[in-house]
Scaffold this motif. Structure first.
Motif, PDB file in Angstrom:
ATOM      1  N   CYS A 407       0.834  -1.201   0.000  1.00 57.20           N
ATOM      2  CA  CYS A 407       0.000   0.000   0.000  1.00 57.20           C
ATOM      3  C   CYS A 407       0.872   1.256   0.000  1.00 57.20           C
ATOM      4  O   CYS A 407       0.598   2.217  -0.730  1.00 57.20           O
ATOM      5  CB  CYS A 407      -0.923  -0.018   1.219  1.00 57.20           C
ATOM      6  SG  CYS A 407      -2.011   1.413   1.330  1.00 57.20           S
ATOM      7  N   GLU A 408       1.926   1.247   0.804  1.00 54.11           N
ATOM      8  CA  GLU A 408       2.832   2.405   0.851  1.00 54.11           C
ATOM      9  C   GLU A 408       3.513   2.619  -0.490  1.00 54.11           C
ATOM     10  O   GLU A 408       3.648   3.761  -0.965  1.00 54.11           O
ATOM     11  CB  GLU A 408       3.872   2.192   1.952  1.00 54.11           C
ATOM     12  CG  GLU A 408       3.291   2.265   3.360  1.00 54.11           C
ATOM     13  CD  GLU A 408       4.301   1.918   4.426  1.00 54.11           C
ATOM     14  OE1 GLU A 408       4.247   2.506   5.516  1.00 54.11           O
ATOM     15  OE2 GLU A 408       5.160   1.038   4.181  1.00 54.11           O
ATOM     16  N   LEU A 409       3.945   1.531  -1.129  1.00 52.87           N
ATOM     17  CA  LEU A 409       4.572   1.647  -2.450  1.00 52.87           C
ATOM     18  C   LEU A 409       3.567   2.141  -3.487  1.00 52.87           C
ATOM     19  O   LEU A 409       3.897   2.961  -4.347  1.00 52.87           O
ATOM     20  CB  LEU A 409       5.150   0.287  -2.875  1.00 52.87           C
ATOM     21  CG  LEU A 409       6.357  -0.222  -2.088  1.00 52.87           C
ATOM     22  CD1 LEU A 409       6.699  -1.650  -2.506  1.00 52.87           C
ATOM     23  CD2 LEU A 409       7.558   0.700  -2.297  1.00 52.87           C
ATOM     24  N   PHE A 410       2.344   1.633  -3.413  1.00 56.82           N
ATOM     25  CA  PHE A 410       1.264   2.052  -4.313  1.00 56.82           C
ATOM     26  C   PHE A 410       1.038   3.553  -4.157  1.00 56.82           C
ATOM     27  O   PHE A 410       0.979   4.310  -5.149  1.00 56.82           O
ATOM     28  CB  PHE A 410       0.011   1.262  -3.946  1.00 56.82           C
ATOM     29  CG  PHE A 410      -1.114   1.308  -4.954  1.00 56.82           C
ATOM     30  CD1 PHE A 410      -1.205   2.299  -5.933  1.00 56.82           C
ATOM     31  CD2 PHE A 410      -2.117   0.341  -4.919  1.00 56.82           C
ATOM     32  CE1 PHE A 410      -2.258   2.328  -6.836  1.00 56.82           C
ATOM     33  CE2 PHE A 410      -3.171   0.358  -5.821  1.00 56.82           C
ATOM     34  CZ  PHE A 410      -3.245   1.350  -6.779  1.00 56.82           C
ATOM     35  N   GLY A 411       0.916   4.014  -2.913  1.00 59.05           N
ATOM     36  CA  GLY A 411       0.679   5.433  -2.672  1.00 59.05           C
ATOM     37  C   GLY A 411       1.810   6.307  -3.186  1.00 59.05           C
ATOM     38  O   GLY A 411       1.570   7.349  -3.807  1.00 59.05           O
ATOM     39  N   ALA A 412       3.048   5.879  -2.931  1.00 59.70           N
ATOM     40  CA  ALA A 412       4.199   6.651  -3.412  1.00 59.70           C
ATOM     41  C   ALA A 412       4.213   6.709  -4.930  1.00 59.70           C
ATOM     42  O   ALA A 412       4.546   7.748  -5.528  1.00 59.70           O
ATOM     43  CB  ALA A 412       5.494   6.026  -2.891  1.00 59.70           C
ATOM     44  N   HIS A 429      -4.325  17.684   1.927  1.00 60.41           N
ATOM     45  CA  HIS A 429      -4.170  16.861   3.127  1.00 60.41           C
ATOM     46  C   HIS A 429      -2.842  17.103   3.835  1.00 60.41           C
ATOM     47  O   HIS A 429      -2.659  16.653   4.961  1.00 60.41           O
ATOM     48  CB  HIS A 429      -4.280  15.373   2.783  1.00 60.41           C
ATOM     49  CG  HIS A 429      -5.654  14.968   2.385  1.00 60.41           C
ATOM     50  ND1 HIS A 429      -5.968  13.696   1.946  1.00 60.41           N
ATOM     51  CD2 HIS A 429      -6.824  15.666   2.357  1.00 60.41           C
ATOM     52  CE1 HIS A 429      -7.253  13.625   1.657  1.00 60.41           C
ATOM     53  NE2 HIS A 429      -7.794  14.812   1.889  1.00 60.41           N
ATOM     54  N   GLY A 430      -1.918  17.775   3.189  1.00 55.32           N
ATOM     55  CA  GLY A 430      -0.623  18.023   3.793  1.00 55.32           C
ATOM     56  C   GLY A 430       0.348  16.882   3.566  1.00 55.32           C
ATOM     57  O   GLY A 430       0.016  15.840   3.004  1.00 55.32           O
ATOM     58  N   VAL A 431       1.567  17.104   4.032  1.00 55.94           N
ATOM     59  CA  VAL A 431       2.652  16.136   3.863  1.00 55.94           C
ATOM     60  C   VAL A 431       2.747  15.212   5.075  1.00 55.94           C
ATOM     61  O   VAL A 431       2.794  13.995   4.946  1.00 55.94           O
ATOM     62  CB  VAL A 431       4.003  16.855   3.648  1.00 55.94           C
ATOM     63  CG1 VAL A 431       5.156  15.852   3.571  1.00 55.94           C
ATOM     64  CG2 VAL A 431       3.960  17.713   2.391  1.00 55.94           C
ATOM     65  N   GLY A 432       2.764  15.815   6.282  1.00 53.84           N
ATOM     66  CA  GLY A 432       2.863  15.029   7.501  1.00 53.84           C
ATOM     67  C   GLY A 432       4.045  14.092   7.478  1.00 53.84           C
ATOM     68  O   GLY A 432       5.162  14.476   7.124  1.00 53.84           O
ATOM     69  N   VAL A 433       3.801  12.835   7.838  1.00 54.34           N
ATOM     70  CA  VAL A 433       4.833  11.801   7.727  1.00 54.34           C
ATOM     71  C   VAL A 433       4.603  10.947   6.486  1.00 54.34           C
ATOM     72  O   VAL A 433       5.533  10.320   5.975  1.00 54.34           O
ATOM     73  CB  VAL A 433       4.873  10.899   8.978  1.00 54.34           C
ATOM     74  CG1 VAL A 433       5.284  11.692  10.202  1.00 54.34           C
ATOM     75  CG2 VAL A 433       3.533  10.209   9.221  1.00 54.34           C
ATOM     76  N   GLU A 434       3.378  10.935   5.992  1.00 49.72           N
ATOM     77  CA  GLU A 434       3.013  10.057   4.886  1.00 49.72           C
ATOM     78  C   GLU A 434       3.811  10.350   3.617  1.00 49.72           C
ATOM     79  O   GLU A 434       4.242   9.436   2.912  1.00 49.72           O
ATOM     80  CB  GLU A 434       1.514  10.225   4.600  1.00 49.72           C
ATOM     81  CG  GLU A 434       1.021   9.451   3.396  1.00 49.72           C
ATOM     82  CD  GLU A 434      -0.322   9.952   2.897  1.00 49.72           C
ATOM     83  OE1 GLU A 434      -1.107   9.115   2.443  1.00 49.72           O
ATOM     84  OE2 GLU A 434      -0.589  11.169   2.969  1.00 49.72           O
ATOM     85  N   LYS A 435       4.036  11.640   3.317  1.00 49.92           N
ATOM     86  CA  LYS A 435       4.605  12.011   2.024  1.00 49.92           C
ATOM     87  C   LYS A 435       6.032  12.540   2.125  1.00 49.92           C
ATOM     88  O   LYS A 435       6.507  13.213   1.208  1.00 49.92           O
ATOM     89  CB  LYS A 435       3.710  13.060   1.360  1.00 49.92           C
ATOM     90  CG  LYS A 435       2.304  12.567   1.118  1.00 49.92           C
ATOM     91  CD  LYS A 435       1.388  13.688   0.704  1.00 49.92           C
ATOM     92  CE  LYS A 435      -0.029  13.171   0.591  1.00 49.92           C
ATOM     93  NZ  LYS A 435      -1.021  14.232   0.762  1.00 49.92           N
ATOM     94  N   LEU A 436       6.702  12.254   3.237  1.00 50.38           N
ATOM     95  CA  LEU A 436       8.054  12.771   3.421  1.00 50.38           C
ATOM     96  C   LEU A 436       8.971  12.377   2.271  1.00 50.38           C
ATOM     97  O   LEU A 436       9.675  13.221   1.702  1.00 50.38           O
ATOM     98  CB  LEU A 436       8.635  12.258   4.742  1.00 50.38           C
ATOM     99  CG  LEU A 436       8.459  13.135   5.968  1.00 50.38           C
ATOM    100  CD1 LEU A 436       8.997  12.419   7.207  1.00 50.38           C
ATOM    101  CD2 LEU A 436       9.149  14.474   5.794  1.00 50.38           C
ATOM    102  N   SER A 437       8.971  11.098   1.931  1.00 47.18           N
ATOM    103  CA  SER A 437       9.876  10.647   0.871  1.00 47.18           C
ATOM    104  C   SER A 437       9.485  11.217  -0.482  1.00 47.18           C
ATOM    105  O   SER A 437      10.348  11.540  -1.311  1.00 47.18           O
ATOM    106  CB  SER A 437       9.890   9.118   0.814  1.00 47.18           C
ATOM    107  OG  SER A 437      10.445   8.573   1.999  1.00 47.18           O
ATOM    108  N   LYS A 468       8.350  16.155  10.502  1.00 51.28           N
ATOM    109  CA  LYS A 468       7.265  16.173   9.515  1.00 51.28           C
ATOM    110  C   LYS A 468       7.637  17.092   8.333  1.00 51.28           C
ATOM    111  O   LYS A 468       8.479  17.972   8.453  1.00 51.28           O
ATOM    112  CB  LYS A 468       5.967  16.711  10.153  1.00 51.28           C
ATOM    113  CG  LYS A 468       5.610  16.123  11.523  1.00 51.28           C
ATOM    114  CD  LYS A 468       4.906  14.800  11.440  1.00 51.28           C
ATOM    115  CE  LYS A 468       4.600  14.237  12.819  1.00 51.28           C
ATOM    116  NZ  LYS A 468       3.610  15.017  13.574  1.00 51.28           N
ATOM    117  N   VAL A 469       6.978  16.879   7.231  1.00 49.83           N
ATOM    118  CA  VAL A 469       6.927  17.781   6.064  1.00 49.83           C
ATOM    119  C   VAL A 469       8.245  17.865   5.290  1.00 49.83           C
ATOM    120  O   VAL A 469       8.277  17.643   4.081  1.00 49.83           O
ATOM    121  CB  VAL A 469       6.465  19.204   6.454  1.00 49.83           C
ATOM    122  CG1 VAL A 469       6.350  20.094   5.207  1.00 49.83           C
ATOM    123  CG2 VAL A 469       5.135  19.149   7.192  1.00 49.83           C
TER     124      VAL A 469
END
Length: 497
Positions: A407-412, A429-437, A468-469
């Motif tokens: 799921c993480e690879l799919f999202g990236a 939705h922002g970056v947070g920790v989800e979109k750091l990479s 974050k971010v």
């Protein structure tokens, strides 16, 4: 005989005792939580895939307490994560394991509504929808309406620069906020923007909105109110082809029409929400568009006719115009309930958030279809189509570590493909920790260095929402090498690492 505690556990316990002792002198006992069973509800936000219990949770009741808590944490060099309703979807409110979660839910009062100036001043914990409910008796409302508006708070909207289904015509949070008041990391009162047409000094309000709690803690917000339209009508248009639906969105904008709302749902998403809310959606359609017009009856009638012509020319197979307000709300109920409807068909889902140029809507949907095969997971898609803001919902089971990894690879992959198509890794939705990479793909090292410089200007010690971010250079280097080596990215931008 009991085994000795690991050094890390001892250090955390000692740190916790130190922080609790310091904060106990500043807030009532009931406003301080540190036992594990009491802090569990704060271990994540709406992105439940990532969890971390905070060292301490503080629920201040006055601005004086907020200031004092921040000053104490700064003195002790303790990280602080501000939290509202916890409806965020990027892990922006994920606690720090050695930090304080500053829960601001008790700041839930509407300070004043000025119907002549068309403004509302509210505390940060006021729900988005509550503003419109309070302003309704004056014939006014607050335009930004994220799908979580019944629960999300205005402070969180400011942190993430939230939008909603009507942001195409009325703008995001940024376009509807006049003033933000709060505190710096040291506990010093600070104000950004003004209720006047301009403000002296640097215009820092746009820097605060969307800063994800990294620059200051928001306490009070003054927002713009707009007149409630005399009439609103919605077209539900069906398409038998994804590309026709995407082209229809671009054609509406190209015709000079700015709808009040312009949303798209694909067939899996339509099926999920129809089973949940029974909105009357066309289950045979490959994609559905919701196109809304609001204003005076004359304006709405003209705009609806123009949109019907454009949609017919783009190949719509079925078009239905809401006959009354009840049916209009029914049409929108499906879109507004897309997330809970997805929760009924899957143990977990990860809601992504990126933007693309409108002309690439069909391309991204087709690409996501290929990714479903690649990663072995299903995805339902719902879009703020008018401004190209995607919300793919990847369905998975978090109890299966391999599914979470895929799921993480799919999202990236979705985020980085969005960048390749000329878009961005986040819309609202922002970056947070989800979109750091994924930030490593969107921004160059020089650009990220400038972001860090802005962060340091407000928060030199890096205590507000740390980690974050903004990804570190090391993280980006490792991420780039891993993905280029494995050939996971659909484009070569990361090869510079």
């Amino acid at each position: 005989m009991n085994s000795p505690l690991p050094t890390a556990a001892i250090d955390r316990a000692q740190r916790q005792a130190e922080v609790v002792a310091a904060l106990s002198a500043l807030v009532p006992r009931h406003a301080l939580l540190w036992q594990a069973e009491d802090t569990v509800p704060y271990e994540c936000d709406g992105l439940t895939a990532y969890r971390q219990q905070p060292l301490v949770v503080v629920l201040p009741e006055t601005e004086t307490q907020v200031s004092a808590v921040l000053a104490a944490c700064h003195r002790l060099q303790v990280p602080v994560v501000a939290r509202g309703a916890g409806t965020g979807l990027s892990g922006g409110a994920l606690p720090h394991h050695l930090g304080v979660t500053l829960a601001l839910a008790k700041f839930n009062q509407i300070v004043r509504i000025d119907p002549l100036a068309r403004t509302a001043t509210v505390q940060c914990g006021v729900r988005n929808l509550a503003i419109s409910e309070a302003a309704a008796r004056h014939g006014l409302y607050y335009a930004p309406d994220p799908s979580s508006q019944i629960a999300c708070t205005i402070g969180g909207n400011v942190a993430e620069n939230s939008g909603g289904v009507h942001c195409l015509k009325y703008g995001l949070t940024l376009h509807n906020v006049l003033r933000v008041r709060g505190f710096t990391v040291e506990g010093e009162a600070v104000e950004f923007g003004s209720e006047a047409l301009d403000t002296p000094g640097l215009d820092l309000l746009p820097a605060i909105i969307g800063s994800e709690g990294m620059l200051a803690v928001t306490i009070e917000v003054t927002v713009k109110l707009v007149p409630t339209p005399k009439l609103a009508r919605c077209i539900m248009a069906s398409f038998d082809d994804i590309r026709k639906a995407g082209d229809a969105v671009a054609a509406i904008i190209a015709a000079g029409i700015i709808p009040a709302g312009l949303e798209m749902m694909d067939k899996p998403m339509t099926a999920a929400v129809e089973d949940f809310v029974h909105a009357g959606y066309d289950l045979d359609a490959v994609a559905i568009l919701l196109c809304e017009s609001d204003g005076t009856p004359e304006e709405v009638a003209e705009e609806i006719d123009r949109m019907l012509d454009v949609l017919a020319g783009a190949g719509a197979t079925r078009m239905e115009v809401s006959r009354d307000e009840a049916q209009r709300l029914t049409f929108w109920s499906g879109r507004k309930n897309a997330f809970p409807a997805s929760g009924r068909i899957s143990p977990d889902y990860m809601c992504m958030d990126s933007t693309i140029p409108r002309r690439r809507l069909a391309d991204i949907l087709l690409a996501i279809g290929q990714m479903e095969v690649k990663y072995g997971l299903k995805c339902c898609n719902v879009f703020h189509a008018g401004d190209g803001n995607l919300h793919p919902l990847i369905l998975f089971d978090s109890n299966d570590p391999d599914q979470l990894r895929r799921c993480e690879l799919f999202g990236a992959d979705i985020l980085e493909t969005s960048v390749a198509f000329g878009g961005t890794v986040t819309g609202e939705h922002g970056v947070g920790v989800e979109k750091l990479s994924s930030m490593c793909v969107q921004f160059s090292p020089a650009e990220r260095t400038q972001m860090e410089a802005l962060k340091r200007a407000f928060d030199p010690t890096g205590l507000l929402n740390p980690g974050k971010v903004i990804p570190t250079l090391q993280r980006c280097a490792e991420y780039g090498r891993m993905h280029v080596k494995k050939g996971l990215l659909p484009f070569p931008e990361l090869e510079r690492f």
